[in-house]
Design an enzyme around this catalytic site. Structure first.
Site, short mmCIF file in Angstrom:
data_model
loop_
_atom_site.label_atom_id
_atom_site.label_comp_id
_atom_site.label_asym_id
_atom_site.label_seq_id
_atom_site.Cartn_x
_atom_site.Cartn_y
_atom_site.Cartn_z
N ARG A 1 2.31 8.15 9.01
CA ARG A 1 2.12 9.87 8.74
C ARG A 1 1.02 10.28 9.86
O ARG A 1 1.07 11.29 10.31
CB ARG A 1 1.46 9.94 7.34
CG ARG A 1 2.80 10.39 6.44
CD ARG A 1 2.09 10.55 4.96
NE ARG A 1 3.26 11.27 4.21
CZ ARG A 1 4.32 10.84 3.76
NH1 ARG A 1 4.45 9.71 4.03
NH2 ARG A 1 5.08 11.61 3.13
N GLU B 1 -2.25 4.79 2.78
CA GLU B 1 -2.31 3.45 2.56
C GLU B 1 -3.64 2.89 2.06
O GLU B 1 -3.64 2.05 1.13
CB GLU B 1 -1.49 2.84 3.75
CG GLU B 1 -0.16 3.18 3.88
CD GLU B 1 0.24 4.21 4.60
OE1 GLU B 1 -1.08 4.84 5.23
OE2 GLU B 1 1.33 4.73 4.88
N HIS C 1 13.06 5.40 12.77
CA HIS C 1 13.00 5.50 11.31
C HIS C 1 13.67 6.65 10.93
O HIS C 1 13.82 7.70 11.60
CB HIS C 1 11.26 5.63 11.30
CG HIS C 1 10.88 5.80 9.91
ND1 HIS C 1 11.04 6.81 8.92
CD2 HIS C 1 10.18 4.68 9.04
CE1 HIS C 1 10.50 6.44 7.58
NE2 HIS C 1 9.93 5.06 7.71
N HIS D 1 5.98 5.46 12.96
CA HIS D 1 6.56 6.10 11.85
C HIS D 1 5.17 6.34 11.07
O HIS D 1 5.42 7.31 10.14
CB HIS D 1 7.42 5.48 10.89
CG HIS D 1 6.89 4.37 10.00
ND1 HIS D 1 6.63 2.93 10.69
CD2 HIS D 1 6.22 4.11 8.84
CE1 HIS D 1 5.78 2.11 9.70
NE2 HIS D 1 5.50 2.91 8.69
N GLU E 1 0.25 -8.99 -1.18
CA GLU E 1 -0.62 -8.50 -0.18
C GLU E 1 -1.54 -7.82 -0.44
O GLU E 1 -1.94 -6.58 0.07
CB GLU E 1 0.41 -7.72 0.82
CG GLU E 1 -0.01 -7.56 2.42
CD GLU E 1 0.73 -6.53 3.15
OE1 GLU E 1 0.91 -5.51 2.92
OE2 GLU E 1 1.45 -7.06 3.90
N ASP F 1 0.71 -1.26 -0.09
CA ASP F 1 -0.09 0.02 -0.07
C ASP F 1 0.69 1.25 0.03
O ASP F 1 0.29 2.17 0.40
CB ASP F 1 -0.82 -0.05 1.34
CG ASP F 1 -0.15 -0.42 2.61
OD1 ASP F 1 1.05 -0.18 2.47
OD2 ASP F 1 -0.48 -0.76 3.53
#
Ligand code: UD1
Ligand code: UDP
Length: 380
Positions: free
Chosen positions: A207, A134, A238, A205, A120, A98
């Site tokens: 967003r 995503e 990250h 991490h 996936e 994604d």
């Protein structure tokens, strides 16, 4: 006659980890040529992840910039991929999950009318806006996919409910579980040999968690470490500067807190195995931890991976400080040692995808007993 060509497109760390087993498996078969293309959405983290599989991109668009926006990444990946597809002329394009790289790979395939195989496929939440972006990316990828490789029966059901043709939807398992097995025992590293207490790992991490939610996550993790003197909190950071700023400002210099650079994949898997509890908003980590019997608190309001929650291996706690601390306290007080089991796959997903991808190109390859004992929806 030239061999049929498959292009696998990766850009981020999870793209690399989950696509690498498929690329390695395809390359065992001489009947097709498999080309690995990186958009370079990630730089160091991508190279690091591919390195665990002895892979390097055949083509690298190198688009990463600090502070990159979604629109800018989308534009630059599309501008880079389209001429490459025109010159390489593949018969099939594969990408996983994604990420922006995957969404644009699907779009570029569609524009060039090349079949797209989605690794996936079928993970869903109820809102297209969460996780952001995503959920949009994977729904959009599904719109154009010729083959959907769903990791679990639930993911396959989602695709069927959206009206995708049953003959295009396959339950293969998640290639992330193949990846974990690939790196098992690849490193001799022992994490914290002199620390006799427990290790709690934090990764964050997403967003939608940047800023205030991430600060609250970091504060919660600190509180957990303070309340449990036998706990060492380990935080692989990250590379996103916005993530680091928050983590360093809350956790930097604190007692029994180790802020570290992101370890190589094999080392990170060892770190997960060393830990008593994992706090994470990562998708991949949610899938991998149950394979080691390590409990996970998912630092998100919704998850597209309900199987781990249903199996009792993961708990959705959101980003509220009190909820995180309460759930962590409970798990740290409980007796350790749930049995390792993964609802996400059996380590043979890449073989199934190879069989299906080659079949899409009219190339027969061995199927052996790869669906035996595995819950499948359709294979023929
Ligand atoms: C991306 C994916 C997300 C995935 C995550 C895995 C999208 C929109 N997001 O998010 O789905 O969960 O990767 O980690 O596709 N950076 C470096 N070096 C690296 C990698 C990143 O410096 O090797 C820094 C750069 O400053 C970059 C920033 O991290 O601008 C953010 O990278 P980006 O790919 O935009 O977003 P992620 O949060 O990594
Ligand atoms: N990972 C890693 N090193 C780290 C943190 C994570 O190799 O320091 C691996 C992890 O095992 C998993 C993948 O990276 O396979 C997950 O990546 P990330 O959390 O960045 O993305 P997501 O899965 O959330 O998309």
């Amino acid at each position: 006659m030239a061999k049929p060509k498959i292009i696998a497109v990766v850009g981020t760390r999870p793209d690399a980890i989950k696509t690498a087993p498929v690329v390695r498996e395809l390359r065992r078969f001489d009947a097709v040529e498999t080309v690995l293309v990186s958009t370079g959405q990630h730089r160091e983290m991508l190279a690091q992840a591919l390195g665990a599989f002895d892979l390097a991109p055949d083509h690298d668009l190198g688009i990463m910039q600090h502070g990159q926006t979604l629109a800018d990444m989308t534009r630059r990946v599309l501008e880079g991929l389209d001429p490459l597809l025109a010159s390489l002329q593949p018969q099939l394009i594969l990408a996983q999950g994604d990420t922006t790289t995957t969404f644009v790979a699907a779009l570029a395939s569609f524009y060039r009318r090349v079949p797209f195989g989605h690794v996936e496929a079928g993970l869903r939440t109820e809102s297209v806006a969460e996780p952001f972006p995503e959920e949009f990316n994977r729904r959009a990828a599904a719109l154009v996919a010729a083959q959907h490789y769903a990791p679990t029966p639930w993911a396959a059901e989602n695709l069927l409910n959206e009206g995708h043709q049953p003959e295009t939807v396959f339950v293969t398992g998640n290639t992330g579980i193949d990846a974990v097995r690939h790196v098992a025992d690849q490193t001799a590293l022992t994490w914290y040999p002199d620390w006799t207490g427990r290790v709690v790992v934090l990764t964050t991490h997403r967003r939608e968690n940047l800023g205030a939610p991430q600060r609250e996550i970091a504060e919660a993790a600190l509180e957990v470490a303070r309340a449990h003197p036998d706990v060492l909190l380990v935080v692989p950071m990250h590379r996103n500067p916005a993530v680091r700023e928050t983590l360093v400002s809350v956790l930097g210099g604190q007692e029994r807190v180790d802020l570290i650079e992101p370890p190589d994949y094999a080392d990170f898997v060892k770190l997960m195995q060393r830990s008593a509890l994992i706090l994470t908003d990562s998708g991949g980590v949610q899938e991998e931890a149950p394979a080691f019997g390590v409990p996970v608190l998912v630092l998100r309001h919704t998850t597209e991976r309900p199987e781990g929650v249903q199996a009792g291996a993961a708990k959705l706690v959101g980003t509220d400080k009190t909820s995180i601390v309460t759930a962590a306290d409970e798990l740290l007080a409980a007796k350790a040692g749930s049995r390792p089991s993964s609802p996400y796959g059996d380590g043979r997903a890449a073989q199934r995808i190879r069989y299906l991808a080659l079949r899409e190109l009219g190339v027969e390859s061995p199927m052996e007993d790869m669906w035996t004992g595995f819950k499948r929806l359709s294979t023929e």
